[in-house]
Design a protein around this motif. Structure first.
Motif, PDB file in Angstrom:
ATOM      1  N   THR A  75     -40.008  -4.312 -26.094  1.00 54.31           N
ATOM      2  CA  THR A  75     -41.313  -3.655 -26.188  1.00 54.31           C
ATOM      3  C   THR A  75     -41.473  -2.845 -27.461  1.00 54.31           C
ATOM      4  OG1 THR A  75     -40.619  -1.605 -25.081  1.00 54.31           O
ATOM      5  CG2 THR A  75     -41.352  -3.452 -23.676  1.00 54.31           C
ATOM      6  N   GLY A  76     -40.348  -2.380 -28.027  1.00 54.36           N
ATOM      7  CA  GLY A  76     -40.443  -1.478 -29.163  1.00 54.36           C
ATOM      8  C   GLY A  76     -40.744  -0.049 -28.758  1.00 54.36           C
ATOM      9  N   ASP A  77     -40.835   0.210 -27.453  1.00 55.74           N
ATOM     10  CA  ASP A  77     -41.095   1.556 -26.947  1.00 55.74           C
ATOM     11  C   ASP A  77     -39.799   2.180 -26.447  1.00 55.74           C
ATOM     12  OD1 ASP A  77     -43.816   1.465 -27.461  1.00 55.74           O
ATOM     13  OD2 ASP A  77     -44.261   0.538 -25.536  1.00 55.74           O
TER      14      ASP A  77
ATOM     15  N   MET B  47     -46.988   2.241 -34.244  1.00 55.71           N
ATOM     16  CA  MET B  47     -48.304   2.226 -33.628  1.00 55.71           C
ATOM     17  C   MET B  47     -48.572   3.520 -32.867  1.00 55.71           C
ATOM     18  SD  MET B  47     -49.915   1.751 -30.463  1.00 55.71           S
ATOM     19  CE  MET B  47     -48.837   0.809 -29.397  1.00 55.71           C
ATOM     20  N   PHE B  48     -49.818   3.976 -32.911  1.00 53.42           N
ATOM     21  CA  PHE B  48     -50.226   5.102 -32.088  1.00 53.42           C
ATOM     22  C   PHE B  48     -51.610   4.794 -31.520  1.00 53.42           C
ATOM     23  CE2 PHE B  48     -53.112   6.831 -35.318  1.00 53.42           C
ATOM     24  CZ  PHE B  48     -52.532   6.407 -36.509  1.00 53.42           C
TER      25      PHE B  48
ATOM     26  N   VAL C  97     -53.682   1.763 -32.856  1.00 50.79           N
ATOM     27  CA  VAL C  97     -53.829   1.769 -34.311  1.00 50.79           C
ATOM     28  C   VAL C  97     -52.474   1.449 -34.916  1.00 50.79           C
ATOM     29  CG1 VAL C  97     -54.343   3.167 -36.347  1.00 50.79           C
ATOM     30  CG2 VAL C  97     -55.719   3.433 -34.278  1.00 50.79           C
ATOM     31  N   TYR C  98     -52.462   0.470 -35.824  1.00 45.32           N
ATOM     32  CA  TYR C  98     -51.230   0.063 -36.482  1.00 45.32           C
ATOM     33  C   TYR C  98     -51.298   0.518 -37.931  1.00 45.32           C
ATOM     34  CZ  TYR C  98     -50.649  -2.656 -32.296  1.00 45.32           C
ATOM     35  OH  TYR C  98     -50.510  -3.023 -30.981  1.00 45.32           O
ATOM     36  N   PRO C  99     -50.435   1.457 -38.342  1.00 46.30           N
ATOM     37  CA  PRO C  99     -50.525   2.034 -39.683  1.00 46.30           C
ATOM     38  C   PRO C  99     -50.565   1.012 -40.806  1.00 46.30           C
ATOM     39  CG  PRO C  99     -49.020   3.326 -38.349  1.00 46.30           C
ATOM     40  CD  PRO C  99     -49.394   2.120 -37.529  1.00 46.30           C
ATOM     41  N   ALA C 100     -49.801  -0.082 -40.685  1.00 42.60           N
ATOM     42  CA  ALA C 100     -49.759  -1.052 -41.782  1.00 42.60           C
ATOM     43  C   ALA C 100     -51.140  -1.629 -42.078  1.00 42.60           C
ATOM     44  CB  ALA C 100     -48.776  -2.175 -41.452  1.00 42.60           C
TER      45      ALA C 100
END
Length: 545
Positions: free
Chosen positions: A424-426, A445-446, A453-456
Motif C-alpha cells: 500500500t505504501g502506507d 501523497m496527501f 494530491v500527489y506532489p510530483a
C-alpha cells in the motif's frame, strides 16, 4: 433483503434490484424521482443507445459529470452494454482529462458541459489539440479513439442545446429506438464476473496516471461489504456527497444502495445549508463523507436551525480525522453510529470499524480487516512482520485487490508480489484487537478535503512555469481541509516570479484541490548526499501561513 450475490456482475445486481425493490425510490435528484424499475429501464435505454453508436464489449466509456441521476443511469447503462467505465474527476482541467482519455482510449465520453461554469469540452479540445500525432478528426481532435461525446445539460437547463460536435443527452437516449431491447438484454447477459468493470485512474508518485482495473465480481463485493457494515436497508435515504467518480461515491455509494434497496440522493456540489435542508426535508439517514464535510456542518452558524434527527450512520474517512470529530458528530449532529474505514483505489475496503464499537476506539483506529482481506505489517528494512503496536508498511491480500494497472505490467509487478500481497505504501500499526491505525505514508501523497494530491504532479505543473527552476511540494496544515499543498520554489537565474502568478499558472493546469495555497521562494532545496530532496525538512520549516 440484499440483492448481492457472490461472483456476480453489475447488470445482474441491477436486474435483482428492479425485481426485489420495484416501486421503491431508487434515485431522488430534485424533480427527478426514479423508482428501481424505472432506473433499470433507463439504464437499459442507455445501453441500447451505446449499442446504436457501435460500442462493443470491453470498450471504455468515460463519465465526466457531477453527482446526479444521469451519472447513475450512464454508469449502469454503460456497464450493462458490456463496456468498462472510466470515471473522471469533475475538478480536472483539460490536460488532466485529455491524458486519461488518451491513455484509456475511451470510445465515448459522457460529460456535463457548463457544470459550475466550466467549459469541459472547450478545455478538453484545447488540451487534446497539442497531442503529438493526434488525429484532427472526431468530436475532439487529438483523441482519435473518442467516437462520440454525449452532453448532459446542467441542472436547471434541460432545454439547452449541446455544444457543437456533441450529442445532447435527450438525442443520445433517442438512439435507443435503433436497437431492440432484446439486444441490450443479451449484451447484459454476456457480461461475466471476471470482466473488467472499471478503470479508475490514480496518479502515482511519478505523477503519471495509472489505471486501476477491477472486475465486476470485485466491484459488487466491495459494495456488499460496505452495505453490510453500514446496515443499509430499503428504508434508508442515502445522501451522496462523495463524488461518483471516486470509489467511495461509486462503489460504497451507488452500488451499495442498489444492492440494499436504499434511495440515492445525489449531491452535485457541497453547500452546507443546502445539505442540511436536504437532510431535514427528505429525512436523510445515511451521510458518509470526508471529515471536512462534517467540520463545516458543525461550525455552521445555522446548524441549530435544521432538524437533522433522521441521521443514523456516517463514515468519515479519506483524510486525517480531527480530534473529537466523531464525538461531536454523535452529540451535535445526532448520528447513532459513526465509523472509520481505510481503503485505497487498488483495494477499496481494507478495514472498517466494528459495529457497536466503543466510540473512543473508533476515533483511534480504522477497525479490523473486512471480510476477505488479510493484513500484514512489515518492517521497512527487511520485510519481516512487526509485532503488535509497532509501525510497519501495510500489505494487503484479498480477492478484491485490483486486477492490475491498465497496460502497465511493470507497475503491477512492483505493487503486487508473487504471493498476491499488495504494497500500500502506507504505514500503520495493529493493536491487540487486530484494529489498524494509520500512522504515516511511505508515499508523499496527501489529502486535501478528502481528495488525493500527489506532489510530483503539482511539481510538474510548477516547473512548467518559465521562471521556475525547481519545486518541491509538501502538505501544510489547514483547519478546514486538513491539509493543503505548499510549494517551495527555486527561481530561474535572473527571474523574480510573482507568487500569485505561479499559483494562477497552476490553476490553469490542475484541479483546484491540487493547486498550492502558498508559494515559498527559497535559494535552494535541502538535499541529502545522493541529491534527494529532503521534504521532511521543508515540512518543518515555518512559512507565511
Amino acid at each position: 433483503m440484499h440483492t448481492f450475490e457472490p461472483g456476480t456482475t453489475v447488470p445482474a445486481l441491477l436486474r435483482g434490484a428492479a425485481l426485489r425493490f420495484g416501486s421503491r425510490p431508487a434515485v431522488v435528484d430534485g424533480d427527478v424521482r426514479l423508482d428501481y424499475r424505472e432506473l433499470a429501464e433507463l439504464a437499459e435505454r442507455v445501453a441500447r443507445s451505446h449499442l446504436a453508436l457501435g460500442l462493443g464489449p470491453g470498450d471504455r466509456v468515460a463519465i465526466w459529470t457531477p453527482n446526479r441521476a444521469e451519472f447513475v443511469a450512464a454508469l449502469l447503462g454503460s456497464l450493462s452494454a458490456g463496456a468498462c467505465v472510466v470515471p473522471l474527476n469533475t475538478r480536472y482541467r483539460g490536460h488532466e482529462a485529455a491524458a486519461i482519455l488518451a491513455r484509456s482510449r475511451a470510445s465515448v465520453l459522457i460529460t456535463s458541459n457548463g457544470f459550475l461554469g466550466n467549459d469541459f469540452l472547450g478545455m478538453l479540445r484545447a488540451a487534446a489539440a497539442g497531442h503529438e500525432g493526434g488525429d484532427a478528426t472526431g468530436p475532439v481532435p487529438g483523441l482519435p479513439h473518442l467516437g462520440a461525446v454525449v452532453d448532459v445539460p446542467p441542472s436547471g437547463e434541460p432545454g439547452r442545446g449541446a455544444p457543437e460536435g456533441a450529442i445532447g443527452w435527450t438525442d443520445f437516449l433517442a438512439l435507443a429506438e435503433e436497437v431492440p431491447a432484446e439486444a441490450a438484454r443479451a449484451a447484459a447477459e454476456k457480461v461475466r464476473p471476471d470482466d473488467v468493470c472499471d478503470i479508475l485512474f490514480t496518479s502515482g508518485t511519478t505523477g503519471l496516471p495509472k489505471g486501476v482495473m477491477s472486475a465486476h465480481r470485485q466491484t459488487v463485493d466491495v459494495a456488499r461489504i460496505w452495505a453490510s457494515g453500514a446496515g443499509l436497508t430499503p428504508q434508508d435515504r442515502y445522501a451522496l456527497v462523495n463524488p461518483f467518480f471516486h470509489t467511495f461515491g461509486y462503489k460504497a455509494g451507488i452500488l451499495a444502495a442498489l444492492g440494499s434497496g436504499s434511495a440515492i440522493y445525489p449531491v452535485a456540489a457541497f453547500d452546507a445549508e443546502r445539505l442540511m435542508e436536504l437532510v431535514q426535508n427528505e429525512r436523510i439517514s445515511v451521510l458518509p463523507g470526508a471529515p471536512t464535510i462534517f467540520t463545516t456542518l458543525l461550525d455552521h452558524p445555522r446548524l441549530g436551525d435544521y432538524d437533522l434527527s433522521s441521521l443514523r450512520f456516517a463514515t468519515a474517512g479519506a483524510a486525517t480525522v480531527p480530534d473529537a470529530l466523531f464525538h461531536r458528530m454523535r452529540e451535535e449532529l445526532g448520528f447513532a453510529e459513526v465509523a472509520q474505514a481505510y481503503g485505497l483505489t487498488e483495494c477499496v475496503m481494507v478495514s472498517r470499524s466494528r459495529p457497536n464499537e466503543d466510540p473512543a476506539h473508533v476515533e483511534e483506529t480504522t477497525g479490523p480487516a473486512v471480510d476477505g482481506v488479510e493484513l500484514r505489517l512489515v518492517d521497512l528494512a527487511d520485510g519481516s512482520e512487526v509485532p503488535v503496536g509497532s509501525d510497519g508498511e501495510i500489505l494487503v491480500r484479498s480477492r478484491n485487490v485490483m486486477l492490475g494497472y491498465f497496460e502497465d505490467e511493470e507497475a503491477t509487478r512492483a505493487a503486487i508480489d508473487e504471493d498476491g500481497w499488495f504494497r500500500t505504501g502506507d504505514i500503520g500499526r495493529l493493536d491487540e484487537h487486530g484494529c489498524l491505525k494509520l500512522t504515516g505514508r511511505l508515499k508523499e501523497m496527501f489529502t486535501v478535503g478528502g481528495f488525493n494530491v500527489y506532489p510530483a504532479e503539482v511539481e510538474g505543473a510548477l516547473t512548467a512555469h518559465p521562471d521556475v527552476s525547481e519545486a518541491a511540494v509538501v502538505a501544510g496544515p489547514d483547519a478546514r481541509l486538513g491539509s493543503v499543498a505548499v510549494a517551495y520554489v527555486v527561481s530561474r537565474p535572473g527571474a523574480a516570479p510573482d507568487p500569485g502568478a505561479v499559483i494562477a499558472h497552476c490553476r490553469d493546469r490542475l484541479a483546484n484541490f491540487k493547486v498550492p495555497r502558498e508559494v515559498v521562494f527559497v535559494d535552494a532545496l535541502p538535499r541529502n548526499a545522493s541529491g534527494k530532496i529532503l521534504k521532511a525538512e521543508l515540512g518543518a520549516r515555518p512559512s507565511a501561513r
